[in-house]
Design an enzyme around this catalytic site. Sequence first.
Site, PDB file in Angstrom:
ATOM      1  N   LYS A 189       0.801  -1.220   0.000  1.00 36.15           N
ATOM      2  CA  LYS A 189       0.000   0.000   0.000  1.00 36.15           C
ATOM      3  C   LYS A 189       0.836   1.273   0.000  1.00 36.15           C
ATOM      4  O   LYS A 189       0.429   2.291  -0.527  1.00 36.15           O
ATOM      5  CB  LYS A 189      -0.955  -0.007   1.191  1.00 36.15           C
ATOM      6  N   GLU A 210      -9.873   6.515   3.417  1.00 33.85           N
ATOM      7  CA  GLU A 210     -10.739   5.508   4.012  1.00 33.85           C
ATOM      8  C   GLU A 210      -9.840   4.337   4.394  1.00 33.85           C
ATOM      9  O   GLU A 210      -8.774   4.167   3.818  1.00 33.85           O
ATOM     10  CB  GLU A 210     -11.793   5.050   3.012  1.00 33.85           C
ATOM     11  N   SER A 254       1.560  -9.862  -0.954  1.00 35.85           N
ATOM     12  CA  SER A 254       1.213  -8.439  -0.847  1.00 35.85           C
ATOM     13  C   SER A 254       1.557  -7.833   0.509  1.00 35.85           C
ATOM     14  O   SER A 254       1.797  -6.628   0.607  1.00 35.85           O
ATOM     15  CB  SER A 254      -0.280  -8.253  -1.131  1.00 35.85           C
TER      16      SER A 254
HETATM   17  C1  LIG Z   1      -5.210  -4.013   1.411  1.00 36.48           C
HETATM   18  C2  LIG Z   1      -4.511  -5.292   1.170  1.00 36.48           C
HETATM   19  C3  LIG Z   1      -4.869  -6.146   0.107  1.00 36.48           C
HETATM   20  C4  LIG Z   1      -6.053  -5.912  -0.784  1.00 36.48           C
HETATM   21  O1  LIG Z   1      -6.025  -4.754  -1.537  1.00 36.48           O
HETATM   22  P1  LIG Z   1      -5.740  -4.724  -3.092  1.00 36.48           P
HETATM   23  O2  LIG Z   1      -6.015  -3.324  -3.457  1.00 36.48           O
HETATM   24  O3  LIG Z   1      -6.643  -5.700  -3.770  1.00 36.48           O
HETATM   25  O4  LIG Z   1      -4.309  -5.081  -3.290  1.00 36.48           O
HETATM   26  C5  LIG Z   1      -4.121  -7.274  -0.110  1.00 36.48           C
HETATM   27  N1  LIG Z   1      -3.076  -7.596   0.693  1.00 36.48           N
HETATM   28  C6  LIG Z   1      -2.707  -6.814   1.720  1.00 36.48           C
HETATM   29  C7  LIG Z   1      -1.542  -7.216   2.543  1.00 36.48           C
HETATM   30  C8  LIG Z   1      -3.396  -5.631   1.995  1.00 36.48           C
HETATM   31  O5  LIG Z   1      -3.026  -4.866   3.022  1.00 36.48           O
END
Ligand SMILES: *Cc1c(COP(=O)(O)O)cnc(C)c1O
Length: 393
Positions: free
Chosen positions: A90, A112, A378
Amino acid sequence: MGNFQVDKNGFYGEFGGAYVPEILYKCVHDLQDAYLPIIESEEFKQAYHQLLKDYVGRPSPLYYARRMSEKYGCQLYLKREDLNHTGAHKINNTIGQILLAKKLGKTRVIAETGAGQHGVATATVCALMDMRCEVFMGATDVERQHTNVERMRMLGAEVHPVRTGNMTLSDACSEAIRDWCCHPADTFYIVGSTMGPHPYPDLVARLQSVISEEIKWQLAEKTGRDYPDYLMACIGGGSNAAGTIYHYMNDERVKIVLAEAGGHGWDTDYTAATIHRGTTGILHGAKMLVMQNEDGQIQEAFTISAGLDYPGVGPMHCNMAKQGRTTVLSINDDEAIAGGYELTRLEGIIPAIESAHAIAALGKLHFKHDDVVVLTVSGRGDKDIETYLAYKK
Ligand SMILES: *Cc1c(COP(=O)(O)O)cnc(C)c1O
């Protein structure tokens, strides 16, 4: 193969656009006119890449996962977004948007947040750039994700609990848009995923595209070939997935497999599998697939993973899935938990539960031994330890 980029009106096929109240019209149009010249300028790129390197810790490693490769009979590489500052992808986006906000002369930032990850990433860059920061968060989430609330407050942000609707992410988005309507002149809304009115989905995808830009040269270095056979990622709003596939969208050699949150099962009432279950509707400023009843009432999303807990999905992904460019699998809570444990035990990496959905999707595919698979982790799982432990009865 089709073109999967946004068109000049902000649409991806039938999805996208900018459905905003009259009061935001000028503000959104100014942003539509300004974002590309700014983010493509040398000045912006220099500042953005410097911060990604020195502050976020990029490039994130592309790691060959030997034991997982053996298990799944492929050549598995993990793109380690979990190693970024603040623990997920993020921050790539918030760094870019805060630079844009500064350039546009805004003095106040709103955001948000659901699980609090985007709120923390926003509060972080606001501290860095000395910008006033206010975060809208559903009251239910404020309770469930207390540590992230404390992190945001420690970083100097004001957290507003939202008590409308189900008091979760979707309601926080609505409240942020409402606030933006009251302060269009001085406020920049830092949107957390590839959603919202045009240009946000494209802006966020471009800012996250650093992920696939790196995958290209890292793969070439490691395998002698700059593309994989498979790209995999989890998908909530769609930002880490967009970043992972951005430079390969039109490359037919690359198969794309995305994992959405099935909750108890995409065919039950307890699910967040929007691409499986959604129908076309307008939510938070864009046309997309939305979980809704026949009257257009938004249905609450359900998943163990707070970061995937959204009843919509970004327009770029709605279009790609509809065109058959991506394969979207629904991964249930128990499968994700098992995937998270597996990565932990085989590679010593505790993934975020969101990312664990992508790991669990590996078991649903049939690879050839020399298939090169790149899967984006992610985020890191530190925030999810209690959930993992509670589930392992
Ligand atoms: C917020 C988040 C997501 C989901 O958000 P996307 O916009 O679909 O990437 C996925 N993995 C993690 C670790 C997150 O914090």
